[in-house]
Scaffold this active site. Structure first.
Site, PDB file in Angstrom:
ATOM      1  N   GLN A  20       0.847  -1.183   0.000  1.00  0.00           N
ATOM      2  CA  GLN A  20       0.000   0.000   0.000  1.00  0.00           C
ATOM      3  C   GLN A  20       0.889   1.241   0.000  1.00  0.00           C
ATOM      4  O   GLN A  20       1.838   1.323   0.788  1.00  0.00           O
ATOM      5  CB  GLN A  20      -0.897  -0.005   1.234  1.00  0.00           C
ATOM      6  CG  GLN A  20      -2.039   0.957   1.109  1.00  0.00           C
ATOM      7  CD  GLN A  20      -2.911   0.989   2.331  1.00  0.00           C
ATOM      8  OE1 GLN A  20      -2.434   1.289   3.426  1.00  0.00           O
ATOM      9  NE2 GLN A  20      -4.181   0.702   2.169  1.00  0.00           N
ATOM     10  N   TYR A  87      -7.681  11.050   4.183  1.00  0.00           N
ATOM     11  CA  TYR A  87      -6.244  11.229   3.884  1.00  0.00           C
ATOM     12  C   TYR A  87      -6.091  12.126   2.654  1.00  0.00           C
ATOM     13  O   TYR A  87      -7.073  12.546   2.037  1.00  0.00           O
ATOM     14  CB  TYR A  87      -5.574   9.863   3.679  1.00  0.00           C
ATOM     15  CG  TYR A  87      -5.321   9.138   4.995  1.00  0.00           C
ATOM     16  CD1 TYR A  87      -4.340   9.594   5.874  1.00  0.00           C
ATOM     17  CD2 TYR A  87      -6.072   8.037   5.354  1.00  0.00           C
ATOM     18  CE1 TYR A  87      -4.120   8.939   7.089  1.00  0.00           C
ATOM     19  CE2 TYR A  87      -5.848   7.384   6.561  1.00  0.00           C
ATOM     20  CZ  TYR A  87      -4.878   7.844   7.424  1.00  0.00           C
ATOM     21  OH  TYR A  87      -4.660   7.218   8.624  1.00  0.00           O
ATOM     22  N   CYS A 287      -2.539  -5.441  20.734  1.00  0.00           N
ATOM     23  CA  CYS A 287      -3.957  -5.792  20.728  1.00  0.00           C
ATOM     24  C   CYS A 287      -4.396  -6.128  22.143  1.00  0.00           C
ATOM     25  O   CYS A 287      -3.694  -6.856  22.855  1.00  0.00           O
ATOM     26  CB  CYS A 287      -4.188  -6.985  19.795  1.00  0.00           C
ATOM     27  SG  CYS A 287      -5.852  -7.650  19.931  1.00  0.00           S
ATOM     28  N   ALA A 318      -6.802 -12.053  32.620  1.00  0.00           N
ATOM     29  CA  ALA A 318      -5.346 -12.218  32.780  1.00  0.00           C
ATOM     30  C   ALA A 318      -5.012 -13.627  33.262  1.00  0.00           C
ATOM     31  O   ALA A 318      -4.076 -14.259  32.762  1.00  0.00           O
ATOM     32  CB  ALA A 318      -4.802 -11.178  33.767  1.00  0.00           C
TER      33      ALA A 318
HETATM   34  C1  FMN Z   1      -3.496  -0.241  13.919  1.00  0.00           C
HETATM   35  C2  FMN Z   1      -4.183   0.054  12.612  1.00  0.00           C
HETATM   36  C3  FMN Z   1      -3.443   0.525  11.523  1.00  0.00           C
HETATM   37  C4  FMN Z   1      -4.061   0.783  10.305  1.00  0.00           C
HETATM   38  N1  FMN Z   1      -3.316   1.198   9.239  1.00  0.00           N
HETATM   39  C5  FMN Z   1      -3.899   1.310   8.028  1.00  0.00           C
HETATM   40  C6  FMN Z   1      -3.135   1.606   6.869  1.00  0.00           C
HETATM   41  O1  FMN Z   1      -1.910   1.781   6.927  1.00  0.00           O
HETATM   42  N2  FMN Z   1      -3.785   1.673   5.678  1.00  0.00           N
HETATM   43  C7  FMN Z   1      -5.137   1.479   5.562  1.00  0.00           C
HETATM   44  O2  FMN Z   1      -5.680   1.543   4.448  1.00  0.00           O
HETATM   45  N3  FMN Z   1      -5.889   1.219   6.632  1.00  0.00           N
HETATM   46  C8  FMN Z   1      -5.309   1.122   7.847  1.00  0.00           C
HETATM   47  N4  FMN Z   1      -6.075   0.835   8.940  1.00  0.00           N
HETATM   48  C9  FMN Z   1      -7.536   0.727   8.778  1.00  0.00           C
HETATM   49  C10 FMN Z   1      -7.941  -0.691   8.470  1.00  0.00           C
HETATM   50  O3  FMN Z   1      -7.483  -1.041   7.187  1.00  0.00           O
HETATM   51  C11 FMN Z   1      -9.462  -0.853   8.486  1.00  0.00           C
HETATM   52  O4  FMN Z   1     -10.040   0.018   7.561  1.00  0.00           O
HETATM   53  C12 FMN Z   1     -10.058  -0.588   9.865  1.00  0.00           C
HETATM   54  O5  FMN Z   1      -9.282  -1.215  10.866  1.00  0.00           O
HETATM   55  C13 FMN Z   1     -11.494  -1.097   9.950  1.00  0.00           C
HETATM   56  O6  FMN Z   1     -11.574  -2.430   9.504  1.00  0.00           O
HETATM   57  P1  FMN Z   1     -11.561  -3.696  10.516  1.00  0.00           P
HETATM   58  O7  FMN Z   1     -12.878  -3.684  11.239  1.00  0.00           O
HETATM   59  O8  FMN Z   1     -11.406  -4.889   9.619  1.00  0.00           O
HETATM   60  O9  FMN Z   1     -10.423  -3.513  11.423  1.00  0.00           O
HETATM   61  C14 FMN Z   1      -5.470   0.583  10.174  1.00  0.00           C
HETATM   62  C15 FMN Z   1      -6.206   0.122  11.266  1.00  0.00           C
HETATM   63  C16 FMN Z   1      -5.580  -0.154  12.475  1.00  0.00           C
HETATM   64  C17 FMN Z   1      -6.423  -0.669  13.613  1.00  0.00           C
HETATM   65  S1  SF4 Z   2      -9.417  -6.331  20.199  1.00  0.00           S
HETATM   66 FE1  SF4 Z   2      -9.232  -4.132  20.423  1.00  0.00          FE
HETATM   67  S2  SF4 Z   2      -7.032  -3.770  20.374  1.00  0.00           S
HETATM   68 FE2  SF4 Z   2      -7.350  -5.836  19.513  1.00  0.00          FE
HETATM   69  S3  SF4 Z   2      -7.484  -5.503  17.318  1.00  0.00           S
HETATM   70 FE3  SF4 Z   2      -9.555  -5.497  18.122  1.00  0.00          FE
HETATM   71  S4  SF4 Z   2      -9.962  -3.322  18.442  1.00  0.00           S
HETATM   72 FE4  SF4 Z   2      -7.755  -3.516  18.271  1.00  0.00          FE
END
Ligand code: FMN
Ligand code: SF4
Length: 424
Positions: A20, A87, A287, A318
Site C-alpha cells: 500500500q 487522507y 492488541c 489475565a
Molecule cells: C493499527 C491500525 C493501523 C491501520 N493502518 C492502516 C493503513 O496503513 N492503511 C489502511 O488503508 N488502513 C489502515 N487501517 C484501517 C484498516 O485497514 C481498516 O479500515 C479498519 O481497521 C477497519 O476495519 P476492521 O474492522 O477490519 O479492522 C489501520 C487500522 C488499524 C487498527
Molecule cells: S481487540 Fe481491540 S485492540 Fe485488539 S485488534 Fe480489536 S480493536 Fe484492536
C-alpha cells in the site's frame, strides 16, 4: 527481512502481497500541506498550508516511483492509499476540503485528477497488467469538520451517490479493484467502527458500488463474522472481504475459517484500545486481546525447557490467558477462581447487549482452556497458607482490580451508578 525476501517467502506459501502506497496525510496532522488551507484535525484554529502545483506533481511522482520499487521487490500489486478516512487523496476528492481553482479543484473529475495521474503513471512504469487497487470511502458521514453524523443525514462530505460516481470514474481510469469502507477521522465511528456498530453494516453500501462497476469490490470494516462475509460474497454483494483488526486479534483467523473451526477464532472486541489508539498516541500498537500482536518474535510460543508446576489465582482475562499460554508451553497448570464462573470483569463488562464480543471472548477462553490440560477450580478461594502447601514452582496472582470511587461531592447520590450493571 527485505521486501524481496518477504515476497519470496510469502509466495512459497501461495500468498500474494500488495504494497500500500500513500500519497500522504494532509490536514489529518498539523503542519502538513493539504489541497487547501482547511481546519487541521484536532487542532482548533490551525489550518494546513496549501500544496503548490509543483508539490502536487512531486507527490504524484513519488507514489509512481514507489509503485515501481514495489513491483521490482516482488509485490503482486499495489494499493493506492487512499480516497478514504480523509487522507490526502481523499482531501482532494472532497469538495469540503478542496477549494482549489487550478485543474486539481472544482469539478469531481478535477478533484480526482491526482488519483487518475497516479494510476496512469503506475501503469506506464509497471505495465498495464500490473494490478492497482484503490481504497475508497463510499460515504463520509460528516456534517462539518470534526462533526460526525451517525444517521448519515446532513452529509457535508461525500454522499453514497457521489461515492458510487467516484467508483465508476476510478474504473474508467483503469483501477483494477476497489477496497471500500466508510467514514473519515472526523467520523471515526464509521472509519474504525467500535463494538457498538453492527458487523457487516457496510455490506449494502458496498453492494451498490458492486452494482455500478465491473471491477472487484472488496469490503472492510467489521466484516469479521464468517457467516456475514460468506453470505455477502455468495449473494454477489461483494467480491472479497478485507480484515484489519480481526487479523491482529487472531492471525489464524483465515486458517480457522478454512478448516471449519470458526469457534476457535479469538474475537476482536472492536475496542480500538490496543491497536489504533496506541498508534495515534505514537506508541507501538498491539492488541487488547492478543498480547503477542506486533511482538510475535519476542513472545513466540516455545515449549518450556523445564516444565513447572504453575498455580494461577484468579480466573479473569489475565488469569485465563496466563493459564492458557503456560499450558500450551507444557507447564502443569492449576487455575483457581473464587466465583463459580470464569471470566472476572469480562462478565459485568460484557453484560450490555452491545458488548457481545466481550462475552464471546470469555467463551473463547473457556473453550480453549477446556482443550488444554488445565485443572480449573471454580468457586474456590485459596489462602496464602494453602498456596504455600501446593508445592508450586510459580504462583501467579491475577486477582484483578476493583474500581476506585473518587470522593467527589454527590458521589453517593442515587442517580450516580457504576459502569457495571446492577445485575452484576
Ligand atoms: C493499527 C491500525 C493501523 C491501520 N493502518 C492502516 C493503513 O496503513 N492503511 C489502511 O488503508 N488502513 C489502515 N487501517 C484501517 C484498516 O485497514 C481498516 O479500515 C479498519 O481497521 C477497519 O476495519 P476492521 O474492522 O477490519 O479492522 C489501520 C487500522 C488499524 C487498527
Ligand atoms: S481487540 Fe481491540 S485492540 Fe485488539 S485488534 Fe480489536 S480493536 Fe484492536
Amino acid at each position: 527481512m527485505t521486501a524481496t525476501e518477504l515476497n519470496e517467502r510469502a509466495n512459497a506459501y501461495g500468498t500474494k502481497i500488495f504494497a500500500q502506497i500513500t500519497m500522504g496525510l494532509g490536514r489529518n496532522y498539523p503542519n502538513l500541506p493539504a489541497p487547501s488551507s482547511v481546519h487541521v484535525f484536532r487542532h482548533p484554529g490551525e489550518v494546513s498550508p496549501e500544496l503548490t502545483h509543483d508539490q502536487i506533481k512531486s507527490k504524484i511522482e513519488s507514489v509512481i516511483k514507489a509503485a515501481k520499487i514495489a513491483k521490482d521487490s516482488g509485490f503482486a500489486g499495489v494499493e493506492v492509499h487512499s480516497i478514504h478516512w480523509g487522507y490526502l487523496l481523499d482531501q482532494f476528492a472532497l469538495s469540503m476540503m478542496n477549494h482549489r481553482t487550478d485543474e486539481y479543484g472544482g469539478s469531481l473529475e478535477n478533484r480526482l485528477r491526482a488519483a487518475k495521474e497516479i494510476l496512469e503513471g503506475i501503469k506506464q512504469e509497471c505495465g498495464s497488467n500490473y494490478p492497482v487497487s484503490m481504497r475508497l470511502g463510499l460515504k463520509t458521514f460528516v456534517k462539518d469538520f470534526e462533526k460526525a453524523t451517525l444517521t448519515g443525514e446532513d452529509e457535508a462530505g461525500r454522499t453514497l451517490e457521489e461515492g458510487i460516481q467516484i467508483a465508476k470514474l476510478l474504473e474508467s481510469y483503469g483501477y483494477d479493484c476497489l477496497s471500500v469502507d466508510t467514514g473519515t477521522y472526523d467520523s471515526f465511528y464509521y472509519a474504525c467502527p467500535p463494538m457498538y456498530m453492527p458487523k457487516g453494516y457496510l455490506v449494502e453500501m458496498a453492494a451498490k458500488a458492486k452494482e455500478a462497476v465491473n471491477i472487484p469490490i472488496l469490503a472492510g470494516g467489521r466484516m469479521n463474522d464468517p457467516d456475514i462475509a460468506e453470505a455477502a460474497i455468495r449473494d454477489g454483494k461483494i467480491d472479497a472481504v478485507v480484515m484489519g483488526r480481526a487479523a491482529l486479534a487472531d492471525p489464524e483467523y483465515p486458517n480457522n475459517v478454512l478448516t471449519g473451526h470458526t469457534e476457535r477464532i479469538r474475537p476482536c472486541i472492536a475496542c480500538n484500545q490496543g491497536c489504533i489508539t496506541r498508534l495515534q498516541q505514537g506508541k507501538q500498537p498491539t492488541c487488547a486481546v492478543n498480547p503477542t500482536a506486533m511482538r510475535e518474535i519476542r513472545f513466540a510460543m516455545r515449549p518450556a525447557i523445564q516444565p513447572k508446576k504453575v498455580v494461577v489465582v484468579g480466573g479473569g482475562v489475565a488469569g485465563m490467558e496466563t493459564a492458557r499460554v503456560a499450558a500450551m508451553r507444557g507447564h502443569k497448570v492449576s487455575l483457581y477462581e473464587k466465583n463459580d464462573k470464569l471470566g472476572g470483569n469480562l462478565i459485568p463488562g460484557g453484560s450490555h447487549s452491545f458488548k457481545k464480543e466481550v462475552r464471546e471472548l470469555n467463551a473463547w477462553y473457556q473453550d480453549e482452556l477446556s482443550l488444554l490440560p488445565v485443572e480449573v477450580h471454580t468457586g474456590e478461594t485459596v489462602t496464602a497458607k494453602e498456596l504455600k502447601g501446593m508445592g508450586a514452582d510459580v504462583i501467579v496472582l491475577a486477582t484483578g482490580s476493583v474500581p476506585i470511587m473518587p470522593k467527589v461531592p454527590g458521589i453517593d447520590d442515587a442517580k450516580v451508578i457504576g459502569c457495571t450493571p446492577i445485575c452484576c
